[in-house]
Design a protein around this motif. Structure first.
Motif, short mmCIF file in Angstrom:
data_model
loop_
_atom_site.label_atom_id
_atom_site.label_comp_id
_atom_site.label_asym_id
_atom_site.label_seq_id
_atom_site.Cartn_x
_atom_site.Cartn_y
_atom_site.Cartn_z
N ARG A 1 0.25 -59.15 15.66
CA ARG A 1 0.46 -57.82 15.08
C ARG A 1 0.09 -57.80 13.59
O ARG A 1 -0.44 -56.81 13.09
CB ARG A 1 1.90 -57.38 15.26
N ALA A 2 0.36 -58.88 12.88
CA ALA A 2 -0.03 -58.95 11.47
C ALA A 2 -1.55 -58.94 11.34
O ALA A 2 -2.10 -58.28 10.45
CB ALA A 2 0.55 -60.21 10.83
N GLY A 3 -2.24 -59.66 12.22
CA GLY A 3 -3.71 -59.65 12.21
C GLY A 3 -4.28 -58.29 12.52
O GLY A 3 -5.25 -57.84 11.90
N ALA A 4 -3.68 -57.60 13.50
CA ALA A 4 -4.13 -56.25 13.83
C ALA A 4 -3.92 -55.30 12.65
O ALA A 4 -4.77 -54.45 12.36
CB ALA A 4 -3.40 -55.73 15.07
N GLY A 5 -2.81 -55.45 11.96
CA GLY A 5 -2.55 -54.63 10.78
C GLY A 5 -3.54 -54.91 9.66
O GLY A 5 -4.00 -53.99 8.98
N ALA A 6 -3.90 -56.18 9.49
CA ALA A 6 -4.89 -56.54 8.45
C ALA A 6 -6.25 -55.95 8.80
O ALA A 6 -6.95 -55.43 7.92
CB ALA A 6 -4.98 -58.05 8.31
N LEU A 7 -6.66 -56.02 10.06
CA LEU A 7 -7.94 -55.45 10.46
C LEU A 7 -7.95 -53.93 10.29
O LEU A 7 -8.96 -53.35 9.89
CB LEU A 7 -8.26 -55.81 11.91
N THR A 8 -6.83 -53.29 10.58
CA THR A 8 -6.73 -51.85 10.38
C THR A 8 -6.86 -51.50 8.90
O THR A 8 -7.54 -50.54 8.54
CB THR A 8 -5.39 -51.33 10.92
N ALA A 9 -6.22 -52.28 8.04
CA ALA A 9 -6.30 -52.03 6.61
C ALA A 9 -7.71 -52.26 6.07
O ALA A 9 -8.18 -51.51 5.22
CB ALA A 9 -5.30 -52.91 5.85
N ILE A 10 -8.39 -53.28 6.60
CA ILE A 10 -9.75 -53.55 6.15
C ILE A 10 -10.69 -52.43 6.58
O ILE A 10 -11.58 -52.03 5.83
CB ILE A 10 -10.23 -54.91 6.70
N GLY A 11 -10.47 -51.90 7.78
CA GLY A 11 -11.35 -50.85 8.29
C GLY A 11 -11.01 -49.45 7.84
O GLY A 11 -11.73 -48.50 8.15
N ALA A 12 -9.94 -49.30 7.08
CA ALA A 12 -9.53 -47.96 6.63
C ALA A 12 -10.44 -47.47 5.50
O ALA A 12 -10.96 -48.27 4.72
CB ALA A 12 -8.09 -48.00 6.15
N PRO A 13 -10.61 -46.15 5.40
CA PRO A 13 -11.41 -45.63 4.29
C PRO A 13 -10.73 -45.94 2.95
O PRO A 13 -9.51 -45.94 2.86
CB PRO A 13 -11.44 -44.12 4.53
N PRO A 14 -11.51 -46.18 1.90
CA PRO A 14 -10.92 -46.58 0.62
C PRO A 14 -9.97 -45.54 0.03
O PRO A 14 -8.99 -45.87 -0.62
CB PRO A 14 -12.12 -46.79 -0.29
N ALA A 15 -10.25 -44.26 0.22
CA ALA A 15 -9.41 -43.22 -0.37
C ALA A 15 -8.33 -42.75 0.60
O ALA A 15 -7.55 -41.87 0.27
CB ALA A 15 -10.27 -42.03 -0.79
N GLY A 16 -8.29 -43.28 1.81
CA GLY A 16 -7.29 -42.90 2.78
C GLY A 16 -7.77 -41.81 3.73
O GLY A 16 -8.96 -41.51 3.79
N ARG A 17 -6.83 -41.24 4.47
CA ARG A 17 -7.16 -40.22 5.45
C ARG A 17 -6.34 -38.97 5.20
O ARG A 17 -5.22 -39.03 4.72
CB ARG A 17 -6.85 -40.70 6.87
N LEU A 18 -6.92 -37.83 5.55
CA LEU A 18 -6.23 -36.56 5.47
C LEU A 18 -6.52 -35.82 6.77
O LEU A 18 -7.68 -35.56 7.08
CB LEU A 18 -6.71 -35.75 4.26
N ARG A 19 -5.48 -35.52 7.54
CA ARG A 19 -5.60 -34.86 8.84
C ARG A 19 -6.54 -35.62 9.78
O ARG A 19 -7.33 -35.02 10.50
CB ARG A 19 -6.06 -33.43 8.67
N GLY A 20 -6.48 -36.94 9.76
CA GLY A 20 -7.26 -37.76 10.67
C GLY A 20 -8.69 -38.04 10.25
O GLY A 20 -9.41 -38.74 10.94
N ARG A 21 -9.12 -37.52 9.14
CA ARG A 21 -10.50 -37.74 8.67
C ARG A 21 -10.48 -38.47 7.34
O ARG A 21 -9.54 -38.33 6.57
CB ARG A 21 -11.23 -36.41 8.50
N ALA A 22 -11.54 -39.20 7.08
CA ALA A 22 -11.65 -39.90 5.80
C ALA A 22 -11.70 -38.89 4.67
O ALA A 22 -12.44 -37.91 4.73
CB ALA A 22 -12.91 -40.77 5.78
N TRP A 23 -10.87 -39.11 3.66
CA TRP A 23 -10.81 -38.18 2.53
C TRP A 23 -11.86 -38.57 1.51
O TRP A 23 -12.01 -39.73 1.15
CB TRP A 23 -9.44 -38.20 1.88
#
Length: 134
Positions: A92-114
Motif C-alpha cells: 500500500r505504501a508503494g501504491a501511494g508513492a506511485l500515485t504521488a509520482i503520477g499526480a499532476p504537479p499543481a494537483g487536481r480540481l474536480r477530477g482534472r489536472a489544474w
C-alpha cells in the motif's frame, strides 16, 4: 469549552481495519506461521519464482537447495509482516508513492489536472486612470 482549551480530534480508523489474511481456520486455529496477509503471500510467491528462475546459478541438487526454497521465501514473508511505512503495509505504501509520482504537479480540481490560468495582459485602451479629489 473555554477559548484557550485546545481542540482534540481522535481517529479510530487503525483499530477498525482488518487485513485480508490467508491461513485462519474456521475453528479459530491458524496454519504454521500464519495467518499471512496478501502482501506476504505475494512476496513469498515472487521469491519462489525468482529462486526457480535463478536455480541454474545457485542450485547444486542437494538437500540444501530445498532448505533455501523454504527458508528464503518464509524469511522474506516474515520481514514484510514486520515492515511498516507510516503505519501502512509495503504494498500500500508503494501504491501511494506511485500515485504521488503520477499526480499532476499543481494537483487536481474536480477530477482534472489544474493548470494556472494564462495571465490577462492589460492593454492601454482597456482602462482609464482618473485623478479624483484629494
Amino acid at each position: 469549552m473555554s477559548e484557550n482549551e485546545p481542540l482534540l480530534g481522535r481517529s479510530y480508523t487503525r483499530a477498525r481495519r482488518f487485513p485480508l489474511v490467508i491461513g485462519k481456520l474456521p475453528g479459530g486455529g491458524r496454519i504454521l506461521g500464519g495467518p499471512y496477509t496478501m502482501t506476504q503471500v505475494g512476496v513469498m510467491v515472487g521469491a519462489i519464482v525468482v529462486l526457480r528462475v535463478a536455480a541454474p546459478i545457485w542450485a547444486h541438487l542437494s538437500y540444501g537447495d530445498a532448505l533455501v526454497y523454504i527458508a528464503v521465501p518464509y524469511g522474506l514473508g516474515y520481514l514484510v509482516r514486520r515492515a511498516r511505512f507510516e503505519g501502512r503495509e509495503p504494498l500500500r505504501a508503494g501504491a501511494g508513492a506511485l500515485t504521488a509520482i503520477g499526480a499532476p504537479p499543481a494537483g487536481r480540481l474536480r477530477g482534472r489536472a489544474w493548470r494556472e490560468p494564462a495571465p490577462d495582459l492589460l492593454r492601454a485602451d482597456a482602462f482609464t486612470i482618473e485623478e479624483g479629489p484629494r
